[in-house]
Design a protein around this motif. Structure first.
Motif, PDB file in Angstrom:
ATOM      1  N   ILE A  97      44.031  26.934 -20.082  1.00  0.00           N
ATOM      2  CA  ILE A  97      45.391  26.883 -20.612  1.00  0.00           C
ATOM      3  C   ILE A  97      45.423  27.480 -22.011  1.00  0.00           C
ATOM      4  N   LEU A  98      44.501  27.066 -22.873  1.00  0.00           N
ATOM      5  CA  LEU A  98      44.496  27.552 -24.248  1.00  0.00           C
ATOM      6  C   LEU A  98      44.184  29.035 -24.312  1.00  0.00           C
ATOM      7  N   HIS A  99      43.288  29.493 -23.463  1.00  0.00           N
ATOM      8  CA  HIS A  99      42.998  30.931 -23.416  1.00  0.00           C
ATOM      9  C   HIS A  99      44.275  31.713 -23.125  1.00  0.00           C
ATOM     10  N   ASN A 100      45.030  31.251 -22.146  1.00  0.00           N
ATOM     11  CA  ASN A 100      46.255  31.963 -21.790  1.00  0.00           C
ATOM     12  C   ASN A 100      47.336  31.829 -22.869  1.00  0.00           C
ATOM     13  N   LEU A 101      47.442  30.656 -23.483  1.00  0.00           N
ATOM     14  CA  LEU A 101      48.425  30.494 -24.545  1.00  0.00           C
ATOM     15  C   LEU A 101      48.116  31.414 -25.728  1.00  0.00           C
TER      16      LEU A 101
ATOM     17  N   THR B 247      46.318  34.276 -25.638  1.00  0.00           N
ATOM     18  CA  THR B 247      46.364  35.692 -25.285  1.00  0.00           C
ATOM     19  C   THR B 247      47.706  36.143 -24.736  1.00  0.00           C
ATOM     20  N   GLU B 248      48.419  35.254 -24.030  1.00  0.00           N
ATOM     21  CA  GLU B 248      49.653  35.651 -23.360  1.00  0.00           C
ATOM     22  C   GLU B 248      50.856  34.796 -23.748  1.00  0.00           C
ATOM     23  N   GLY B 249      50.607  33.650 -24.371  1.00  0.00           N
ATOM     24  CA  GLY B 249      51.706  32.785 -24.764  1.00  0.00           C
ATOM     25  C   GLY B 249      52.257  31.916 -23.657  1.00  0.00           C
ATOM     26  N   TYR B 250      51.583  31.885 -22.486  1.00  0.00           N
ATOM     27  CA  TYR B 250      52.123  31.124 -21.352  1.00  0.00           C
ATOM     28  C   TYR B 250      51.008  30.697 -20.417  1.00  0.00           C
ATOM     29  N   HIS B 251      51.171  29.520 -19.839  1.00  0.00           N
ATOM     30  CA  HIS B 251      50.339  29.063 -18.731  1.00  0.00           C
ATOM     31  C   HIS B 251      51.193  28.115 -17.898  1.00  0.00           C
ATOM     32  N   PRO B 252      51.138  28.219 -16.556  1.00  0.00           N
ATOM     33  CA  PRO B 252      52.032  27.406 -15.717  1.00  0.00           C
ATOM     34  C   PRO B 252      51.835  25.898 -15.830  1.00  0.00           C
ATOM     35  N   LEU B 253      50.690  25.451 -16.338  1.00  0.00           N
ATOM     36  CA  LEU B 253      50.464  24.013 -16.495  1.00  0.00           C
ATOM     37  C   LEU B 253      50.773  23.509 -17.894  1.00  0.00           C
ATOM     38  N   ALA B 254      51.131  24.419 -18.781  1.00  0.00           N
ATOM     39  CA  ALA B 254      51.270  24.047 -20.193  1.00  0.00           C
ATOM     40  C   ALA B 254      52.311  22.953 -20.408  1.00  0.00           C
ATOM     41  N   ASP B 255      53.421  23.007 -19.690  1.00  0.00           N
ATOM     42  CA  ASP B 255      54.453  21.999 -19.880  1.00  0.00           C
ATOM     43  C   ASP B 255      54.039  20.631 -19.347  1.00  0.00           C
ATOM     44  N   ILE B 256      53.141  20.612 -18.355  1.00  0.00           N
ATOM     45  CA  ILE B 256      52.715  19.341 -17.753  1.00  0.00           C
ATOM     46  C   ILE B 256      51.841  18.549 -18.715  1.00  0.00           C
ATOM     47  N   VAL B 257      50.973  19.244 -19.451  1.00  0.00           N
ATOM     48  CA  VAL B 257      50.009  18.563 -20.325  1.00  0.00           C
ATOM     49  C   VAL B 257      50.287  18.802 -21.800  1.00  0.00           C
ATOM     50  N   GLY B 258      51.352  19.511 -22.115  1.00  0.00           N
ATOM     51  CA  GLY B 258      51.657  19.842 -23.499  1.00  0.00           C
ATOM     52  C   GLY B 258      52.075  18.639 -24.324  1.00  0.00           C
ATOM     53  N   LEU B 259      52.164  18.855 -25.600  1.00  0.00           N
ATOM     54  CA  LEU B 259      52.381  17.749 -26.532  1.00  0.00           C
ATOM     55  C   LEU B 259      53.838  17.319 -26.628  1.00  0.00           C
ATOM     56  N   LYS B 260      54.748  18.069 -26.006  1.00  0.00           N
ATOM     57  CA  LYS B 260      56.164  17.698 -26.015  1.00  0.00           C
ATOM     58  C   LYS B 260      56.623  17.183 -24.661  1.00  0.00           C
ATOM     59  N   ARG B 261      55.696  16.903 -23.729  1.00  0.00           N
ATOM     60  CA  ARG B 261      56.087  16.494 -22.395  1.00  0.00           C
ATOM     61  C   ARG B 261      56.805  15.146 -22.412  1.00  0.00           C
ATOM     62  N   PRO B 262      57.817  14.985 -21.593  1.00  0.00           N
ATOM     63  CA  PRO B 262      58.604  13.740 -21.596  1.00  0.00           C
ATOM     64  C   PRO B 262      57.778  12.504 -21.242  1.00  0.00           C
ATOM     65  N   SER B 263      56.758  12.662 -20.405  1.00  0.00           N
ATOM     66  CA  SER B 263      56.004  11.487 -19.946  1.00  0.00           C
ATOM     67  C   SER B 263      55.210  10.830 -21.063  1.00  0.00           C
ATOM     68  N   LEU B 264      55.015  11.506 -22.198  1.00  0.00           N
ATOM     69  CA  LEU B 264      54.354  10.863 -23.341  1.00  0.00           C
ATOM     70  C   LEU B 264      55.238   9.793 -23.965  1.00  0.00           C
ATOM     71  N   GLN B 265      56.525   9.836 -23.638  1.00  0.00           N
ATOM     72  CA  GLN B 265      57.453   8.877 -24.223  1.00  0.00           C
ATOM     73  C   GLN B 265      57.646   7.634 -23.360  1.00  0.00           C
TER      74      GLN B 265
END
Length: 410
Positions: A385-389, A391-409
């Motif tokens: 994920i970090l490699h793609n973020l 180099t490309e700014g995107y990865h399809p799983l980034a929103d699932i495990v990212g730091l702004k995901r709703p499930s952290l709340q």
């Protein structure tokens, strides 16, 4: 520095020929600075440097010397949070994609292991996930159906099948395939050595004590020795030391666990352990058991909601005795004593998923934190994920495990 484990660890005694790395002695510039030389940091360095991204790793102690040394070495695609529960939490599509990524990550770890200069003892395995009680059986069957319907390689064993293959009987179990085991200490050192051969700069006994973002967007780090590092991006792969985290990242729940390793068992007695499967259970906290390539048994569990490992040998021994009782209850023929035992800190996120991605408040600052029982698998997912973020700014799983995901709340 936080105390991450106490007792006598097993993994560092399986490899005495590992390399040491110098302490940073001058300033440097690098594209990606990686803070932490454990599983996540070494994996990031390996993948990024191999792809042509210049990296430097800064480890305040020694490579693989922190939580890696207390790692279970279990690589499973099933998570501490069941797929059926994860679907309820984040939706079917994202949950299935995440589980599929775990399957892929186990294979990717195997691919890396096969290319290292020395054997990290990666062995494909299956897992037996049994119902700890009759009350847990309906949920376990639901999980099996969910996995099967979504294309995962699983079977369900009834009590008679379980007792045919093992010297114990349970009301039901899921068999998951496409899992594996690894020696985490050898694996991390192998990745670090390979990353260095690709061109990564690795520094031990180098504590990064300050981090500021410059007006040009670059990041300036300063070591305890007063040396300045400038980097385009910074990855924090700092394991279970949450006070180090930057920004507004929600802190994990910190716990402690216990583990023990037997002496080498008689080979004939291990014949009662069908296919050397991993064994774990639905109860929380759960018990887990696995074997090693030299015929030992690793058993762990008895998690407690306390952050610090148990230091006193007598107090720790009370938990270790319970582990021995649980081992012999499952396998009465196994009588080799424990030769290693420890207590270790581990972290869990509030939603059961890792912390991976860019800091919402600090561009160019990334986290590679594989919290949970599936930490090594999570680290592999996070690395890509970090490699793609980067180099490309995107990865399809980034929103699932990212730091702004709703499930952290939650």
């Amino acid at each position: 520095m936080k105390e991450l484990h106490s007792g006598r660890l097993f993994w560092p005694n399986t490899w005495e020929q590992y390399k040491s790395y110098p302490t940073l002695s001058k300033g440097l510039q690098v594209q990606v600075a990686i803070i932490g030389g454990g599983m996540s940091g070494s994996m990031c360095a390996y993948v990024l440097e191999k792809s042509g991204i210049s990296t430097a790793v800064f480890e305040r102690d020694t490579i693989a010397g922190g939580s890696t040394s207390a790692n279970t070495g279990l690589l499973q695609f099933s998570n501490d949070i069941m797929l059926c529960d994860l679907i309820d939490q984040i939706g079917r599509g994202p949950a299935v994609r995440f589980y599929a990524a775990c399957v892929k990550a186990v294979k990717q770890i195997g691919e890396i292991a096969s290319n290292l200069d020395f054997n990290p003892h990666y062995v494909p395995r299956s897992s037996l996930y049994y119902a700890s009680s009759e009350q847990d059986l309906p949920k376990l069957r639901k999980e099996y159906e969910t996995l099967r319907k979504n294309g995962f390689d699983v079977q369900f064993w009834e009590p008679d099948i379980i007792s045919k293959h093992f010297p114990f009987r349970r009301s039901g179990a899921i068999i998951t395939n496409n899992d594996a085991e690894v020696n985490p200490f050898r694996f991390v050192h192998g990745m670090a050595d390979a990353a260095a051969a690709f061109g990564a700069r690795i520094y031990e006994h180098t504590d990064v004590i300050s981090h500021e973002q410059l007006s040009n967007g670059k990041h300036q780090l300063t070591s305890a020795g007063g040396h300045v590092i400038q980097a385009d991006q910074v990855i924090y792969a700092i394991g279970y030391e949450p006070e180090e985290l930057r920004g507004q990242l929600i802190k994990p729940v910190m716990n402690r666990s216990f583990a023990a390793v037997t002496a080498v068992q008689d080979k004939d007695k291990l014949l009662h352990w069908y296919n050397q499967m991993f064994i774990w259970e639905t109860a929380r906290p759960y018990l887990y058991m696995r074997t090693t390539v030299d015929g030992r048994v690793i058993i762990g569990g008895l998690d407690e909601r306390f952050e610090h490992p148990v230091d006193g040998e007598q107090k720790r021994g009370q938990r270790i005795d319970k582990l021995y009782d649980k081992l012999t209850a499952h396998f009465p023929m196994l009588d080799a004593p424990f030769e290693y035992e420890w207590s270790a800190t581990f972290g869990e996120s509030v939603d059961g998923l890792p912390f991976v991605g860019e800091d919402p408040q600090q561009p160019g600052v990334y986290y590679c934190l594989g919290y949970g029982g599936n930490g090594t698998v999570y680290s592999m997912i996070a690395t890509h994920i970090l490699h793609n973020l980067i180099t490309e700014g995107y990865h399809p799983l980034a929103d699932i495990v990212g730091l702004k995901r709703p499930s952290l709340q939650l």
